[in-house]
Structure formats: structure tokens, C-alpha cells
Design a protein around this motif. Structure first.
Motif: not given
Length: 253
Positions: A104-121, A139-150
Motif C-alpha cells: 500500500h501507499l500512504a501519506v501523513l496527515v497530521g498525526g495519522e496516515v491515510v492510505y491512498l492505494v492498496e494492491e492485494r496479492a 503504530l504503523t510501518a508507513s507512519g513510522r517511515a514518514l515520521l523518521a524522515a521529518l
């Protein structure tokens, strides 16, 4: 624009606009010339033309230049065309084909992540990360990746105290979050294990713009018990490669 040797070029104009976009406020022409290694006369000539077209504003009292309304209109058009979603979808699909796990693809909106695209295997269970779903970023890997870049100051502004980090029955202290983000930066990817859905884990990598600001993140989610530690590292490597491809598509080389 004139393109003869030694004269202003389209490339130089774009370098000026890109440099100005990365600054906190208007800049002097001398700063542009020095920082970009351009002749001062060429910089003034380009600034004059960009101002005529509305891409640059001149602040005469301060003797500085800032971005104009035409530059804002370009950015608005960029948002309307949804480039992250449009360019990210095929990159995400290629990732799923490569690793055989849902992504999945996600973006950071405030303190949350919002999922834009999901591709299910194929033959993989449905996940909670459907399009439009919001989850606590800490709590999410997507959010942690984004927060770590801030910048750390930005993370503190998002989560000023322990109360702001309580989500889904999980309490994380600011110190624990800092430790997670430090580990994420050192490792080169984020991970979570069972904190979103019991039995499932994720690895994620942020895609940053030219200024280093996180734009989106790519993540793969899998059944934790079915994936060895070595396989997790391999999955993270595949996510990183596709994140680099998306960055190239969004921002060039």
C-alpha cells in the motif's frame, strides 16, 4: 528564453525556482547567484522575466525575491492531477508482483496516515489498510517511515506528550517513539509487528522530495509467522528499490 552560450537558459530558471522553493522566505539575487554558481547579470535577467510571468515576486524594500502566484498555481495543478496516486499505482503493482505480498501507499496527515492505494496479492487476506482508511502514524510501518524522515522538531510538534500518543489501546511514550524513529533511520526502513493487526507485520520506506521532506511511503504487509527475519530484510530491500523508482518518477534523477 535565450539559450546561446553564456545566456540565461530554461534550466537556470528552473534551478532558481527550485532553490527559492526550498527557502523559508524571499532571497536576494546575490544569494541566488552565489548559491547556484550563476552570473549575477544572468540571475537578474531571469528574475525579471520570471516576474513578468508571475512566477517570481520582487520585494523592493527588502531587495529580495520570492515565489509568485503562478508558482502556486503550478503546485495546485500538481495536486489536482494526483501524481502520487497515478505514478504510485504501477510502482506498487510491480512491487506486489515481485514479492507476492500485499502492498500500500500512504501519506501523513497530521498525526495519522491515510492510505491512498492498496494492491492485494493473490491468495492473500484482506487488510485494514483500504483506500481512505486513517490509522495512527506511530503504530504503523508507513507512519513510522514518514515520521523518521521529518525533522525531530516537527515530530515533537505532532506528538508533544504521552497523551497524544495513545491510540487503539496502545500507549507509546515520546521516548519510546524517538527510539523507534532513531532505529528506523539507522536501519533504512520502518517496521511494525502485530501493532495494527495481530499476526501481521509490515515494512515500509518513505519517498522524500528534493528537499528531503517525506511525500509518501510504500509498505508491504505479510503474515508474520510465515516470513523469516532474512525474508523481512529482502522484502524491505524490494520496497526500498520501488520507493526509489517512485521518487525518480516524481522528482527526476
Amino acid at each position: 528564453m535565450v539559450t546561446s552560450v553564456g545566456a540565461p537558459t530554461v534550466g537556470a530558471a528552473l534551478r532558481i525556482l527550485s532553490f527559492m522553493a526550498a527557502q523559508q522566505g524571499p532571497v536576494a539575487a546575490a544569494t541566488l547567484a552565489r548559491s547556484l554558481g550563476l552570473p549575477r547579470s544572468s540571475v537578474y535577467r531571469l528574475l525579471g522575466e520570471l516576474a513578468e510571468q508571475g512566477f517570481v515576486l520582487r520585494f523592493p524594500e527588502a531587495r529580495r525575491y520570492g515565489l509568485g502566484i503562478a508558482a502556486f498555481e503550478l503546485s495546485s495543478g500538481y495536486v489536482r492531477q494526483e501524481p502520487v496516486t497515478r505514478l504510485g499505482r504501477p510502482v506498487l503493482a510491480a512491487l506486489v508482483d515481485r514479492v507476492g505480498e500485499s502492498a500500500h501507499l500512504a501519506v501523513l496527515v497530521g498525526g495519522e496516515v491515510v492510505y491512498l492505494v492498496e494492491e492485494r496479492a493473490p491468495r492473500r487476506p484482506a487488510l485494514v489498510t483500504d483506500v481512505g482508511v486513517r490509522l495512527p502514524s506511530q503504530l504503523t510501518a508507513s507512519g513510522r517511515a514518514l515520521l523518521a524522515a521529518l525533522p525531530r522538531e516537527q515530530v515533537r510538534a505532532l506528538f508533544p506528550d504521552a497523551a497524544s500518543l495513545v491510540a487503539r489501546g496502545v500507549e507509546v511514550s515520546p521516548r519510546e517513539l524517538r527510539a523507534v524513529l532513531v532505529a528506523t533511520r539507522a536501519r533504512g526502513y520502518a517496521e511494525e509487528d502485530g501493532e495494527v493487526t495481530p499476526g501481521f507485520a509490515s515494512v515500509a520506506v518513505a519517498v522524500t522530495d528534493r528537499a528531503g521532506w517525506p511525500v509518501t511511503s510504500l509498505a508491504v504487509t505479510f503474515e508474520a509467522a510465515a516470513v523469516t527475519p532474512q525474508r523481512r530484510v529482502e522484502l524491505a530491500g524490494a520496497v526500498r528499490r520501488q520507493a526509489q523508482e517512485l521518487r525518480r518518477r516524481l522528482f527526476g534523477a
